[in-house]
Design a protein around this motif. Structure first.
Motif, PDB file in Angstrom:
ATOM      1  N   GLU A 229      42.292  49.075  35.738  1.00 14.59           N
ATOM      2  CA  GLU A 229      42.403  49.438  36.981  1.00 14.59           C
ATOM      3  C   GLU A 229      41.901  48.258  38.042  1.00 14.59           C
ATOM      4  OE1 GLU A 229      39.081  52.248  37.644  1.00 14.59           O
ATOM      5  OE2 GLU A 229      38.544  51.893  35.763  1.00 14.59           O
ATOM      6  N   ASP A 230      41.916  48.486  39.346  1.00 14.66           N
ATOM      7  CA  ASP A 230      41.636  47.249  40.369  1.00 14.66           C
ATOM      8  C   ASP A 230      40.341  47.482  40.790  1.00 14.66           C
ATOM      9  OD1 ASP A 230      44.050  46.068  39.950  1.00 14.66           O
ATOM     10  OD2 ASP A 230      44.888  46.902  41.948  1.00 14.66           O
ATOM     11  N   VAL A 231      39.379  46.923  39.832  1.00 16.03           N
ATOM     12  CA  VAL A 231      37.832  47.111  40.263  1.00 16.03           C
ATOM     13  C   VAL A 231      37.426  45.890  41.429  1.00 16.03           C
ATOM     14  CG1 VAL A 231      35.568  47.075  39.442  1.00 16.03           C
ATOM     15  CG2 VAL A 231      37.120  48.476  38.249  1.00 16.03           C
ATOM     16  N   MET A 232      38.006  44.744  40.727  1.00 14.04           N
ATOM     17  CA  MET A 232      37.877  43.536  41.378  1.00 14.04           C
ATOM     18  C   MET A 232      38.725  43.124  42.532  1.00 14.04           C
ATOM     19  SD  MET A 232      35.088  42.435  39.939  1.00 14.04           S
ATOM     20  CE  MET A 232      34.739  41.239  40.961  1.00 14.04           C
ATOM     21  N   ASP A 233      38.261  42.763  43.754  1.00 14.96           N
ATOM     22  CA  ASP A 233      39.054  42.467  44.884  1.00 14.96           C
ATOM     23  C   ASP A 233      39.792  41.057  44.486  1.00 14.96           C
ATOM     24  OD1 ASP A 233      38.446  44.611  46.560  1.00 14.96           O
ATOM     25  OD2 ASP A 233      36.885  43.233  47.642  1.00 14.96           O
ATOM     26  N   VAL A 234      41.054  41.321  44.910  1.00 16.54           N
ATOM     27  CA  VAL A 234      42.066  39.966  44.608  1.00 16.54           C
ATOM     28  C   VAL A 234      42.633  39.815  45.951  1.00 16.54           C
ATOM     29  CG1 VAL A 234      44.030  39.139  43.423  1.00 16.54           C
ATOM     30  CG2 VAL A 234      42.409  40.287  42.165  1.00 16.54           C
ATOM     31  N   GLN A 235      42.727  38.803  46.348  1.00 18.75           N
ATOM     32  CA  GLN A 235      43.673  38.323  47.825  1.00 18.75           C
ATOM     33  C   GLN A 235      44.979  38.050  47.429  1.00 18.75           C
ATOM     34  OE1 GLN A 235      40.902  36.801  49.750  1.00 18.75           O
ATOM     35  NE2 GLN A 235      42.026  36.498  51.700  1.00 18.75           N
ATOM     36  N   ARG A 236      45.637  39.169  48.112  1.00 20.27           N
ATOM     37  CA  ARG A 236      47.046  39.157  47.679  1.00 20.27           C
ATOM     38  C   ARG A 236      48.232  38.009  47.938  1.00 20.27           C
ATOM     39  NH1 ARG A 236      48.916  40.473  43.558  1.00 20.27           N
ATOM     40  NH2 ARG A 236      47.377  42.022  42.726  1.00 20.27           N
ATOM     41  N   ILE A 237      47.685  37.511  49.048  1.00 20.30           N
ATOM     42  CA  ILE A 237      48.317  36.560  49.665  1.00 20.30           C
ATOM     43  C   ILE A 237      47.627  35.298  49.809  1.00 20.30           C
ATOM     44  CG2 ILE A 237      50.229  35.646  51.234  1.00 20.30           C
ATOM     45  CD1 ILE A 237      49.966  38.889  51.926  1.00 20.30           C
ATOM     46  N   ARG A 238      48.026  34.185  49.104  1.00 16.73           N
ATOM     47  CA  ARG A 238      47.140  32.941  49.307  1.00 16.73           C
ATOM     48  C   ARG A 238      48.272  31.744  49.773  1.00 16.73           C
ATOM     49  NH1 ARG A 238      42.394  33.523  45.982  1.00 16.73           N
ATOM     50  NH2 ARG A 238      41.852  31.440  46.435  1.00 16.73           N
ATOM     51  N   ASP A 239      47.801  31.125  50.696  1.00 16.33           N
ATOM     52  CA  ASP A 239      48.683  29.760  51.077  1.00 16.33           C
ATOM     53  C   ASP A 239      48.891  28.630  49.925  1.00 16.33           C
ATOM     54  OD1 ASP A 239      46.392  29.677  51.641  1.00 16.33           O
ATOM     55  OD2 ASP A 239      46.783  28.757  53.801  1.00 16.33           O
ATOM     56  N   VAL A 240      47.677  27.925  49.722  1.00 16.93           N
ATOM     57  CA  VAL A 240      47.635  27.067  48.618  1.00 16.93           C
ATOM     58  C   VAL A 240      46.868  27.250  47.515  1.00 16.93           C
ATOM     59  CG1 VAL A 240      47.189  24.543  48.253  1.00 16.93           C
ATOM     60  CG2 VAL A 240      48.042  25.445  50.889  1.00 16.93           C
ATOM     61  N   ASP A 241      47.387  27.222  46.290  1.00 15.05           N
ATOM     62  CA  ASP A 241      46.700  27.713  45.106  1.00 15.05           C
ATOM     63  C   ASP A 241      45.137  26.951  44.989  1.00 15.05           C
ATOM     64  OD1 ASP A 241      47.043  29.463  42.752  1.00 15.05           O
ATOM     65  OD2 ASP A 241      45.912  27.671  41.834  1.00 15.05           O
ATOM     66  N   GLY A 242      44.252  27.562  44.605  1.00 10.71           N
ATOM     67  CA  GLY A 242      42.939  26.800  44.130  1.00 10.71           C
ATOM     68  C   GLY A 242      42.271  26.302  45.465  1.00 10.71           C
ATOM     69  N   LYS A 243      42.647  26.569  46.516  1.00  9.61           N
ATOM     70  CA  LYS A 243      41.912  25.956  47.810  1.00  9.61           C
ATOM     71  C   LYS A 243      41.792  27.153  48.877  1.00  9.61           C
ATOM     72  CE  LYS A 243      42.783  21.414  47.812  1.00  9.61           C
ATOM     73  NZ  LYS A 243      44.103  21.513  47.012  1.00  9.61           N
ATOM     74  N   GLY A 244      42.088  28.423  48.116  1.00  2.96           N
ATOM     75  CA  GLY A 244      41.632  29.539  49.050  1.00  2.96           C
ATOM     76  C   GLY A 244      40.270  29.797  49.259  1.00  2.96           C
ATOM     77  N   ARG A 245      40.024  30.814  49.998  1.00  2.00           N
ATOM     78  CA  ARG A 245      38.602  31.235  50.161  1.00  2.00           C
ATOM     79  C   ARG A 245      37.944  31.881  48.929  1.00  2.00           C
ATOM     80  NH1 ARG A 245      39.862  34.068  55.223  1.00  2.00           N
ATOM     81  NH2 ARG A 245      41.203  35.989  54.428  1.00  2.00           N
ATOM     82  N   HIS A 246      36.858  31.971  48.788  1.00  2.00           N
ATOM     83  CA  HIS A 246      36.278  32.727  47.675  1.00  2.00           C
ATOM     84  C   HIS A 246      36.597  34.123  47.625  1.00  2.00           C
ATOM     85  CE1 HIS A 246      34.388  28.824  45.650  1.00  2.00           C
ATOM     86  NE2 HIS A 246      34.693  28.500  46.897  1.00  2.00           N
ATOM     87  N   THR A 247      37.139  34.831  46.840  1.00  2.00           N
ATOM     88  CA  THR A 247      37.136  36.103  46.837  1.00  2.00           C
ATOM     89  C   THR A 247      36.196  37.100  46.331  1.00  2.00           C
ATOM     90  OG1 THR A 247      39.692  36.107  47.003  1.00  2.00           O
ATOM     91  CG2 THR A 247      38.951  38.023  46.592  1.00  2.00           C
ATOM     92  N   THR A 248      35.766  36.606  45.241  1.00  2.67           N
ATOM     93  CA  THR A 248      34.707  36.995  44.525  1.00  2.67           C
ATOM     94  C   THR A 248      33.507  36.270  44.832  1.00  2.67           C
ATOM     95  OG1 THR A 248      36.155  37.441  42.773  1.00  2.67           O
ATOM     96  CG2 THR A 248      33.852  37.801  42.012  1.00  2.67           C
ATOM     97  N   THR A 249      32.404  37.046  45.184  1.00  2.00           N
ATOM     98  CA  THR A 249      31.109  36.439  45.603  1.00  2.00           C
ATOM     99  C   THR A 249      29.952  36.579  44.784  1.00  2.00           C
ATOM    100  OG1 THR A 249      30.769  38.189  47.100  1.00  2.00           O
ATOM    101  CG2 THR A 249      31.946  36.364  47.946  1.00  2.00           C
TER     102      THR A 249
END
Ligand SMILES: Nc1nc2c(ncn2[C@@H]2O[C@H](COP(=O)(O)OP(=O)(O)OP(=O)(O)O)[C@@H](O)[C@H]2O)c(=O)[nH]1
Ligand SMILES: [Mg+2]
Ligand SMILES: [Zn+2]
Length: 372
Positions: A229-249
């Motif tokens: 189940e979706d417990v943790m937040d995930v950013q659906r759309i990201r432009d560049v892999d690995g450079k996105g903002r930190h979703t989990t804090t």
């Protein structure tokens, strides 16, 4: 119904609710002196801004539990710790932390170069690496050095395998990582397609696993897939892999429905080594193995005659990249250890001075204050 049957003993209820979090006989034994004091056992499932959430035996999670921040950053309460709680403290607070079986520690980027503990009591350290970007073997080696050093068994999980549609290419990538990681299982998974998850779920099913890796590697997506189940937040759309903002804090400990415990962590840009000499040795086990055949037992594998390591590079058996990476991590670790030793020595000196001053003050007080 007998009254005996209708009142479950405290220890039975404790084991039932906490078993899902990894409570076992050894933890029960370690906790027994605190049980005798009337304290409650619990596992820290999250730490945020100096407070923690603790899963307890009655099946509830006690949010916003306070703890004392000790001087030594490695002793601060962290996700995965087993703790003893005051039964009715107001505010509720952690009395003590049980001795850790394992701990994943990195050095902070600060000038003080302190150790920072990322997760405690972990059996498997899962390094998540995205296949959407070019593989950075040196980064994987660095993560693995800390993983070995923690005392946990490292595992590399190559994520987003659906982005490498050619199976031959995928097999080569897995192989590349395998030769970089002796003694470490390497899996490829696609959370998107649900591929490879059964193998991963078998790995994490026994004990506690922590997911580590860069932001965007797909750690939380994996956590959700394993949870079902979706417990943790995930950013659906990201432009560049690995450079996105930190979703989990924050670091979050999750009990999996099929057994096992998983800690999801915020992405790490990089990890600095922290007293990881033996971890580095384990990552480069084949080099240390070769070194046994060097003519000089203190061979630095630079240009010594009869160097078996350089011989293996010449014959093509050992990639030169691997040797360079080994040297780099060894040097970095030596620097950190030297710096820490210097800081410790300075602290010990300060402590002596303070004690000396206190002693003198006490002597003077005694001399001045004592009736003649
Ligand atoms: N194509 C593909 N994309 C994926 C897969 N798994 C995750 N992603 C995508 O990768 C992005 C990052 O996923 P997250 O799970 O948030 O990554 P994370 O490692 O938790 O990131 P932080 O929380 O910032 O550390 C999201 O846009 C996901 O949808 C996969 O198996 N295939
Ligand atoms: Mg995440
Ligand atoms: Zn040598």
């Amino acid at each position: 119904m007998s009254s005996h049957a209708s009142t479950p003993s405290h220890s039975t209820s404790a084991s039932s609710a906490l078993a899902a979090y990894g409570w076992d006989e050894d933890w029960a034994r370690a906790f027994s002196p605190y049980a005798a004091e009337g304290l409650l056992p619990g596992r820290v499932v999250r730490v945020d801004r100096g407070q923690c959430d603790v899963a307890t035996a009655d099946g509830t999670v006690r949010a916003d539990t306070a703890f004392v921040t000790p001087h030594d950053p490695l002793r601060v309460v962290c996700t995965g710790d087993w703790v003893a709680l005051e039964p009715d403290g107001n505010p509720r607070y952690v009395r003590t932390c049980l001795p850790r079986r394992t701990a994943f520690v990195r050095s902070t980027s600060s000038k003080r170069s302190e150790g920072q503990i990322l997760a405690a009591n972990v059996d498997h350290a899962i390094v998540a690496v995205s296949l959407a970007a070019e593989l950075d073997l040196a980064r994987i080696e660095r993560f693995l050095a800390l993983a070995w050093e923690s005392g946990a068994q490292p595992v590399v999980v190559l994520t987003k395998a659906d982005l490498v549609p050619d199976p031959v290419t995928l097999a080569y990538l897995v192989q590349d990582v395998e030769t970089t990681a002796p003694g470490v299982p390497v899996l490829s998974v696609s959370a998107e397609r649900g591929e490879g998850l059964d193998v991963l779920s078998a790995v994490v099913g026994g004990g506690t696993a922590v997911l580590l890796g860069q932001s965007g590697a797909g750690k939380s997506t994996l956590a959700n897939a394993l949870l079902g189940e979706d417990v943790m937040d995930v950013q659906r759309i990201r432009d560049v892999d690995g450079k996105g903002r930190h979703t989990t804090t924050t670091r979050n400990l999750l009990a999996l429905p099929g057994g096992g415990v998983l800690i999801d962590t915020p992405g790490l840009r990089g990890v600095g080594l922290w007293d990881a000499g033996s971890g580095v040795g384990q990552v480069f086990a084949e080099i240390e193995e070769l070194a046994r055949d060097c003519r000089f037992h203190d061979c630095a594998h630079e240009r010594e005659p009869g160097c078996a390591v350089l011989g293996a590079v010449d014959s093509g058996e050992l990639p030169v990249r691997r040797l360079e990476s080994y040297r780099k991590l060894l040097r970095e670790n030596q620097r950190i250890v030297a710096k820490t030793d210097a800081r410790l020595r300075a602290e010990i000196r300060k402590e002596w001075k303070r004690k000396g001053a206190m002693g003198r003050a006490a002597m003077e007080a005694k001399r001045g204050g004592a009736p003649r």
